[in-house]
Design a protein around this motif. Sequence first.
Motif, PDB file in Angstrom:
ATOM      1  N   GLN A 197      12.758 -34.158  21.063  1.00  0.00           N
ATOM      2  CA  GLN A 197      12.757 -34.759  19.737  1.00  0.00           C
ATOM      3  C   GLN A 197      14.164 -35.182  19.321  1.00  0.00           C
ATOM      4  OE1 GLN A 197      11.218 -32.203  16.666  1.00  0.00           O
ATOM      5  NE2 GLN A 197      11.593 -33.679  15.028  1.00  0.00           N
ATOM      6  N   THR A 198      15.150 -34.333  19.628  1.00  0.00           N
ATOM      7  CA  THR A 198      16.539 -34.639  19.269  1.00  0.00           C
ATOM      8  C   THR A 198      17.029 -35.877  20.008  1.00  0.00           C
ATOM      9  OG1 THR A 198      16.976 -32.287  18.885  1.00  0.00           O
ATOM     10  CG2 THR A 198      18.878 -33.712  19.198  1.00  0.00           C
ATOM     11  N   VAL A 199      16.718 -35.973  21.300  1.00  0.00           N
ATOM     12  CA  VAL A 199      17.168 -37.126  22.096  1.00  0.00           C
ATOM     13  C   VAL A 199      16.510 -38.416  21.588  1.00  0.00           C
ATOM     14  CG1 VAL A 199      17.077 -38.187  24.387  1.00  0.00           C
ATOM     15  CG2 VAL A 199      17.720 -35.786  24.150  1.00  0.00           C
ATOM     16  N   VAL A 200      15.228 -38.336  21.241  1.00  0.00           N
ATOM     17  CA  VAL A 200      14.539 -39.522  20.711  1.00  0.00           C
ATOM     18  C   VAL A 200      15.223 -40.011  19.439  1.00  0.00           C
ATOM     19  CG1 VAL A 200      12.410 -40.326  19.606  1.00  0.00           C
ATOM     20  CG2 VAL A 200      12.288 -39.057  21.751  1.00  0.00           C
ATOM     21  N   ILE A 201      15.600 -39.086  18.562  1.00  0.00           N
ATOM     22  CA  ILE A 201      16.280 -39.466  17.324  1.00  0.00           C
ATOM     23  C   ILE A 201      17.652 -40.044  17.632  1.00  0.00           C
ATOM     24  CG2 ILE A 201      17.249 -38.593  15.160  1.00  0.00           C
ATOM     25  CD1 ILE A 201      14.989 -36.546  15.103  1.00  0.00           C
ATOM     26  N   PHE A 202      18.375 -39.426  18.580  1.00  0.00           N
ATOM     27  CA  PHE A 202      19.682 -39.934  18.968  1.00  0.00           C
ATOM     28  C   PHE A 202      19.592 -41.360  19.499  1.00  0.00           C
ATOM     29  CE2 PHE A 202      22.583 -36.201  19.032  1.00  0.00           C
ATOM     30  CZ  PHE A 202      23.738 -36.880  18.645  1.00  0.00           C
ATOM     31  N   LEU A 203      18.518 -41.668  20.222  1.00  0.00           N
ATOM     32  CA  LEU A 203      18.332 -42.994  20.795  1.00  0.00           C
ATOM     33  C   LEU A 203      17.656 -43.949  19.813  1.00  0.00           C
ATOM     34  CD1 LEU A 203      17.257 -41.993  24.426  1.00  0.00           C
ATOM     35  CD2 LEU A 203      19.515 -42.706  23.611  1.00  0.00           C
ATOM     36  N   GLN A 204      17.600 -43.536  18.553  1.00  0.00           N
ATOM     37  CA  GLN A 204      17.059 -44.344  17.465  1.00  0.00           C
ATOM     38  C   GLN A 204      15.581 -44.673  17.662  1.00  0.00           C
ATOM     39  OE1 GLN A 204      20.204 -47.484  17.289  1.00  0.00           O
ATOM     40  NE2 GLN A 204      20.611 -46.662  15.242  1.00  0.00           N
TER      41      GLN A 204
END
Length: 294
Positions: A197-204
Amino acid sequence: MPAHAHDDRSERNIRTAFFLNLAFTLFEFVGGAYTGSLAITADALHDLGDSFALGLSWFFERVARRERTPLFSYGYRRFSLLAALINAVILVTGSIVILAGAIPRIFEPSMPDAAGMFVFALIGIAANGLAALRVRGGATLNERVVAWHLLEDVMGWVAVLVVSIVLLFWEIPVLDPVLAVLIALFVLWNVGKNLRQTVVIFLQGVPPTITIGTVREALTAINGGRSIHDTHLWSLDGEHHILTTHIVVAGGGGYGAMREIKCRAKEAAAGLGISHATIEIEQEGEGCPVAGGY
């Protein structure tokens, strides 16, 4: 609750959890050496990583409250997300270290001090449980990752308690390293979900609570709305979401009508949990170089 009050509460909770966790980590290393328990020592290593992660969370939670600047025009909220990412990496690294030490001990187990494990388990449940209560129900992704750290520690100590009771009556030393492996695998499983979830948010990526389809349905339901395009939806920190889009409306309306549609569109976006919406209005037949995409 006002935003500044929520931010203060988040910071206080993480700060309290940090000091509780750090103090207990030092206590754990002593306990692991005293009892000879690999499970306790492994959990101490895990908690040391947690303490470092909590310290980062506390620091970045303070940074995230700063006002926007010419360099960071959206503010510093993504620094809170950065803390969540670092925390997840620390947990994964710590779990791998635990597995590397525990798996060989399964084949050459040694009997730990079961009575000492029992006492340390009771203290561990109380200390980590108190810290978990401080951040329970946190709104930010950072708080939720911290809460998972502490909840995993509580569950780990419950497992240590059960194993210590068994070892008090039966000499089965292999249970200690097996428990260490199970704790590490449990941590890896749960942190993996948060890390994704964190990576998805980081990748917008689009926030999991909203879809482009939902946005399209809400905005085209506005009187005069025909379609939307060039729509971009992402999140600053898992809590504050951003939207940019073009709305195509029926032609012939004047400035007042366009302004009314824009205001209603922003209200609709806010109703979907979007904190900041940038909306461009276009009339039917008006050429747009980015038309045809989302």
